[in-house]
Enzyme design. Structure first.
Site, mmCIF file in Angstrom:
data_model
loop_
_atom_site.group_PDB
_atom_site.id
_atom_site.type_symbol
_atom_site.label_atom_id
_atom_site.label_comp_id
_atom_site.label_asym_id
_atom_site.label_seq_id
_atom_site.Cartn_x
_atom_site.Cartn_y
_atom_site.Cartn_z
ATOM 1 N N LYS A 133 1.705 -3.048 7.340
ATOM 2 C CA LYS A 133 1.914 -3.404 5.932
ATOM 3 C C LYS A 133 3.401 -3.301 5.566
ATOM 4 O O LYS A 133 3.914 -4.134 4.816
ATOM 5 C CB LYS A 133 1.071 -2.511 5.024
ATOM 6 C CG LYS A 133 -0.422 -2.787 5.075
ATOM 7 C CD LYS A 133 -0.790 -4.189 4.595
ATOM 8 C CE LYS A 133 -0.636 -4.338 3.097
ATOM 9 N NZ LYS A 133 -1.044 -5.689 2.623
ATOM 10 N N TYR A 168 -1.987 0.701 10.317
ATOM 11 C CA TYR A 168 -2.155 -0.002 9.042
ATOM 12 C C TYR A 168 -0.867 0.057 8.216
ATOM 13 O O TYR A 168 -0.336 -0.967 7.783
ATOM 14 C CB TYR A 168 -3.328 0.590 8.261
ATOM 15 C CG TYR A 168 -3.448 0.055 6.852
ATOM 16 C CD1 TYR A 168 -3.762 -1.282 6.625
ATOM 17 C CD2 TYR A 168 -3.253 0.884 5.748
ATOM 18 C CE1 TYR A 168 -3.866 -1.778 5.329
ATOM 19 C CE2 TYR A 168 -3.361 0.402 4.464
ATOM 20 C CZ TYR A 168 -3.671 -0.928 4.253
ATOM 21 O OH TYR A 168 -3.768 -1.414 2.972
ATOM 22 N N THR A 226 0.796 -1.227 0.000
ATOM 23 C CA THR A 226 0.000 0.000 0.000
ATOM 24 C C THR A 226 0.830 1.279 0.000
ATOM 25 O O THR A 226 1.992 1.285 0.422
ATOM 26 C CB THR A 226 -0.908 0.006 1.250
ATOM 27 O OG1 THR A 226 -1.605 1.249 1.348
ATOM 28 C CG2 THR A 226 -0.090 -0.169 2.523
#
Length: 290
Positions: A128, A124, A100
């Site tokens: 990731k 997040y 991402t």
């Protein structure tokens, strides 16, 4: 060609499963079929199926919930990919992993290239990034695809949210100071399939990280305006809601959003001949996003 797909019910996983089922021997599993956070289950599945390629489309993508669900986010976004990468290395399989734009701080004035310094601003992005590092460390033959602003006909996404809100609201306020490239889930699937087929046909790629998003870059406000314009044109909506543009500061969220989610897609084009996602072409099929 034997391909294991994890997260097969997600936006990209669904597209991968549909597009690969007639091209290869595919084992497509959702959480119930394979909990990637269970290392023994991962080892057993990979050992039994013996895939040539593992495509990990499983992720904890609830960005705001991740701020509270730290342990779960880490398990799905870091530990799971690590277990898959270890298993892939053991049988000499190629590991493809989706990541991402949230691995960056979003403060750059330019589109990010793969070698830019990472600085995730929330749980997040942190988990990731940890997943990326684990995959790279544990599996020699790895291809990590960073993407952003994913939307598609299957699953939940910005396009569907806008169409749903427009059914009951005459006015919507949309953030105008976050910029990125909307990316069609089907195009992400096609990019991953092209990478697999290139390796299968003998290409010795540069293992590592690649960026893939849509073009042209827009703000969320501009993206929403295009969605509503097409929705009215195609008869999905009778009328466009009135749009107001607001700064991020007027729409606080638990997790900080990157102001700049633009990813430079030059490397994937040079290595695999893959062009950026044409998100406006993908939206022409807007009646399928209801």
């Amino acid at each position: 060609m034997r391909i294991l797909i994890t997260g097969c019910n997600g936006q990209v996983g669904h597209c991968l499963t549909e597009r690969l089922k007639n091209k290869a021997n595919v084992l497509a599993l959702d959480y119930e079929g394979l909990d990637i956070t269970n290392q023994q289950a991962v080892i057993k599945t990979v050992t039994d199926f013996k895939p040539n390629y593992i495509i990990n489309a499983a992720a904890h993508t609830a960005v705001d919930r991740a701020e509270q669900e730290v342990e779960l986010s880490n398990a799905i976004n870091c530990a799971g990919p690590q277990y898959l990468a270890v298993a892939a290395q053991e049988i000499n399989a190629v590991m493809l992993h989706i990541s991402t734009d949230y691995v960056f701080d979003g403060e750059s004035k330019q589109p990010y290239v793969e070698t830019d310094i990472t600085a995730p601003q929330g749980v997040y992005g942190q988990t990731k990034l940890a997943g990326e590092l684990a995959v790279a460390q544990c599996c020699d033959k790895h291809l990590i695809l960073r993407t952003a602003w994913v939307f598609g006909e299957h699953g939940n996404n910005f396009v569907k949210t806008m169409l749903r809100l427009a059914q009951t609201r005459d006015h919507l306020s949309i953030v105008n100071d976050q910029f990125g490239g909307p990316t069609h889930a089907g195009d992400i699937a096609e990019a991953l399939i092209t990478m697999v087929e290139s390796v299968e046909q003998g290409l010795q790629p540069e293992w590592g990280i690649y960026h893939f998003t849509g073009m042209p870059y827009v703000s969320w406000y501009e993206f929403a305006a295009k969605i509503f314009e097409l929705a009215v044109k195609k008869g999905v909506l009778e009328n466009q809601p009135q749009l107001g543009s607001i700064p991020t500061s007027d729409y606080p969220t638990p997790a900080k959003r990157p102001a700049n989610s633009r990813l430079d897609c030059g490397k994937i084009g040079r290595q695999f001949g893959i062009e950026p996602s044409d998100w406006m072409a993908a939206l022409e099929n807007i009646q399928s996003y209801k």
